[in-house]
Motif scaffolding. Structure first.
Motif, PDB file in Angstrom:
ATOM      1  N   PHE A  51      -4.955  11.266   9.010  1.00 49.21           N
ATOM      2  CA  PHE A  51      -3.745  10.660   9.554  1.00 49.21           C
ATOM      3  C   PHE A  51      -2.769  11.690  10.116  1.00 49.21           C
ATOM      4  N   ALA A  52      -3.108  12.960  10.021  1.00 47.84           N
ATOM      5  CA  ALA A  52      -2.217  14.015  10.502  1.00 47.84           C
ATOM      6  C   ALA A  52      -2.084  13.924  12.019  1.00 47.84           C
ATOM      7  N   SER A  53      -0.859  14.089  12.458  1.00 43.97           N
ATOM      8  CA  SER A  53      -0.623  14.053  13.904  1.00 43.97           C
ATOM      9  C   SER A  53       0.175  15.285  14.305  1.00 43.97           C
ATOM     10  N   ALA A  54       0.044  15.656  15.553  1.00 43.84           N
ATOM     11  CA  ALA A  54       0.760  16.829  16.056  1.00 43.84           C
ATOM     12  C   ALA A  54       2.239  16.525  16.262  1.00 43.84           C
ATOM     13  N   VAL A  55       2.563  15.270  16.447  1.00 44.44           N
ATOM     14  CA  VAL A  55       3.944  14.871  16.708  1.00 44.44           C
ATOM     15  C   VAL A  55       4.514  14.244  15.443  1.00 44.44           C
ATOM     16  N   ASP A  56       5.672  14.717  15.034  1.00 47.55           N
ATOM     17  CA  ASP A  56       6.338  14.138  13.875  1.00 47.55           C
ATOM     18  C   ASP A  56       7.242  13.006  14.341  1.00 47.55           C
ATOM     19  N   ASN A  57       6.746  11.800  14.210  1.00 50.30           N
ATOM     20  CA  ASN A  57       7.498  10.633  14.612  1.00 50.30           C
ATOM     21  C   ASN A  57       7.740   9.791  13.364  1.00 50.30           C
ATOM     22  N   LEU A  58       8.995   9.561  13.012  1.00 54.28           N
ATOM     23  CA  LEU A  58       9.319   8.838  11.789  1.00 54.28           C
ATOM     24  C   LEU A  58       8.791   7.408  11.805  1.00 54.28           C
ATOM     25  N   GLU A  59       8.748   6.788  12.962  1.00 53.69           N
ATOM     26  CA  GLU A  59       8.255   5.416  13.034  1.00 53.69           C
ATOM     27  C   GLU A  59       6.787   5.340  12.634  1.00 53.69           C
ATOM     28  N   GLU A  60       5.996   6.317  13.015  1.00 52.33           N
ATOM     29  CA  GLU A  60       4.583   6.332  12.653  1.00 52.33           C
ATOM     30  C   GLU A  60       4.402   6.545  11.153  1.00 52.33           C
ATOM     31  N   VAL A  61       5.246   7.353  10.550  1.00 52.98           N
ATOM     32  CA  VAL A  61       5.134   7.641   9.123  1.00 52.98           C
ATOM     33  C   VAL A  61       5.374   6.378   8.314  1.00 52.98           C
ATOM     34  N   PHE A  62       6.376   5.606   8.664  1.00 50.45           N
ATOM     35  CA  PHE A  62       6.703   4.418   7.900  1.00 50.45           C
ATOM     36  C   PHE A  62       5.749   3.256   8.162  1.00 50.45           C
ATOM     37  N   GLU A  63       5.070   3.243   9.289  1.00 54.82           N
ATOM     38  CA  GLU A  63       4.229   2.123   9.635  1.00 54.82           C
ATOM     39  C   GLU A  63       2.745   2.346   9.329  1.00 54.82           C
ATOM     40  N   ASN A  64       2.382   3.479   8.820  1.00 55.99           N
ATOM     41  CA  ASN A  64       0.978   3.766   8.545  1.00 55.99           C
ATOM     42  C   ASN A  64       0.607   3.235   7.160  1.00 55.99           C
ATOM     43  N   ARG A  65       0.188   1.986   7.107  1.00 53.21           N
ATOM     44  CA  ARG A  65      -0.127   1.303   5.847  1.00 53.21           C
ATOM     45  C   ARG A  65      -1.359   1.891   5.158  1.00 53.21           C
ATOM     46  N   GLU A  66      -2.350   2.310   5.905  1.00 54.01           N
ATOM     47  CA  GLU A  66      -3.565   2.867   5.305  1.00 54.01           C
ATOM     48  C   GLU A  66      -3.250   4.122   4.502  1.00 54.01           C
ATOM     49  N   GLN A  67      -2.416   4.960   5.061  1.00 58.05           N
ATOM     50  CA  GLN A  67      -2.028   6.198   4.381  1.00 58.05           C
ATOM     51  C   GLN A  67      -1.271   5.873   3.091  1.00 58.05           C
ATOM     52  N   ILE A  68      -0.398   4.892   3.142  1.00 58.06           N
ATOM     53  CA  ILE A  68       0.373   4.496   1.962  1.00 58.06           C
ATOM     54  C   ILE A  68      -0.555   3.932   0.888  1.00 58.06           C
ATOM     55  N   GLU A  69      -1.523   3.131   1.275  1.00 56.25           N
ATOM     56  CA  GLU A  69      -2.460   2.556   0.310  1.00 56.25           C
ATOM     57  C   GLU A  69      -3.317   3.626  -0.351  1.00 56.25           C
ATOM     58  N   ILE A  70      -3.746   4.610   0.408  1.00 57.12           N
ATOM     59  CA  ILE A  70      -4.527   5.711  -0.160  1.00 57.12           C
ATOM     60  C   ILE A  70      -3.686   6.466  -1.190  1.00 57.12           C
ATOM     61  N   SER A  71      -2.442   6.751  -0.856  1.00 56.95           N
ATOM     62  CA  SER A  71      -1.557   7.466  -1.776  1.00 56.95           C
ATOM     63  C   SER A  71      -1.310   6.652  -3.043  1.00 56.95           C
ATOM     64  N   LYS A  72      -1.095   5.356  -2.898  1.00 60.91           N
ATOM     65  CA  LYS A  72      -0.866   4.503  -4.070  1.00 60.91           C
ATOM     66  C   LYS A  72      -2.103   4.431  -4.954  1.00 60.91           C
ATOM     67  N   TYR A  73      -3.276   4.416  -4.334  1.00 62.20           N
ATOM     68  CA  TYR A  73      -4.516   4.394  -5.113  1.00 62.20           C
ATOM     69  C   TYR A  73      -4.597   5.628  -6.012  1.00 62.20           C
ATOM     70  N   TYR A  74      -4.311   6.798  -5.444  1.00 59.16           N
ATOM     71  CA  TYR A  74      -4.386   8.030  -6.229  1.00 59.16           C
ATOM     72  C   TYR A  74      -3.289   8.103  -7.278  1.00 59.16           C
ATOM     73  N   GLU A  75      -2.153   7.480  -7.037  1.00 57.19           N
ATOM     74  CA  GLU A  75      -1.084   7.449  -8.038  1.00 57.19           C
ATOM     75  C   GLU A  75      -1.477   6.594  -9.238  1.00 57.19           C
ATOM     76  N   ARG A  76      -2.282   5.560  -9.018  1.00 60.46           N
ATOM     77  CA  ARG A  76      -2.684   4.656 -10.098  1.00 60.46           C
ATOM     78  C   ARG A  76      -3.848   5.194 -10.925  1.00 60.46           C
ATOM     79  N   LEU A  77      -4.529   6.197 -10.447  1.00 57.49           N
ATOM     80  CA  LEU A  77      -5.648   6.767 -11.204  1.00 57.49           C
ATOM     81  C   LEU A  77      -5.150   7.398 -12.496  1.00 57.49           C
ATOM     82  N   PRO A  78      -5.994   7.431 -13.529  1.00 56.09           N
ATOM     83  CA  PRO A  78      -5.580   8.087 -14.770  1.00 56.09           C
ATOM     84  C   PRO A  78      -5.344   9.582 -14.540  1.00 56.09           C
TER      85      PRO A  78
END
Length: 106
Positions: A51-78
């Protein structure tokens, strides 16, 4: 990973039984936890690098649901320490004792 992610009290006698020394057992568990943590961090970094992009655009960061779901999955792991402790108590870990005579000589 089938470990229980909640905080539980451990019997120190059971932990010390495998090595005969509580501190040696804790050292083995901590080394395994570092291995697990490193592996998990590498996996997460690899998945998020897609999901890394060369352009830092805040709108893309907040709208990337797949990235958020991956992060939440790893947070829930033991936690790695819980997994390592469970592996140790179930006899799934192998370790070698360092000979004191050779470790003390320089």
């Amino acid at each position: 990973m089938a470990s229980n992610p909640s905080l539980i009290t451990r019997d120190t006698d059971k932990i010390a039984a495998a090595t005969g020394n509580l501190y040696e057992s804790v050292s083995i568990i901590s080394k395994r936890a570092r291995q697990i943590s490193s592996k998990m961090k590498e996996e997460l970094s690899n998945k998020l690098s897609e999901f890394a992009s060369a352009v830092d655009n805040l709108e893309e960061v907040f709208e990337n649901r797949e990235q958020i779901e991956i992060s939440k999955y790893y947070e829930r792991l033991p936690k790695p320490t819980t997994v390592a402790t469970d592996e140790f108590l179930e006899g799934k870990l192998q370790w070698r004792a360092v000979d004191e005579e050779t470790s003390n000589t320089l």
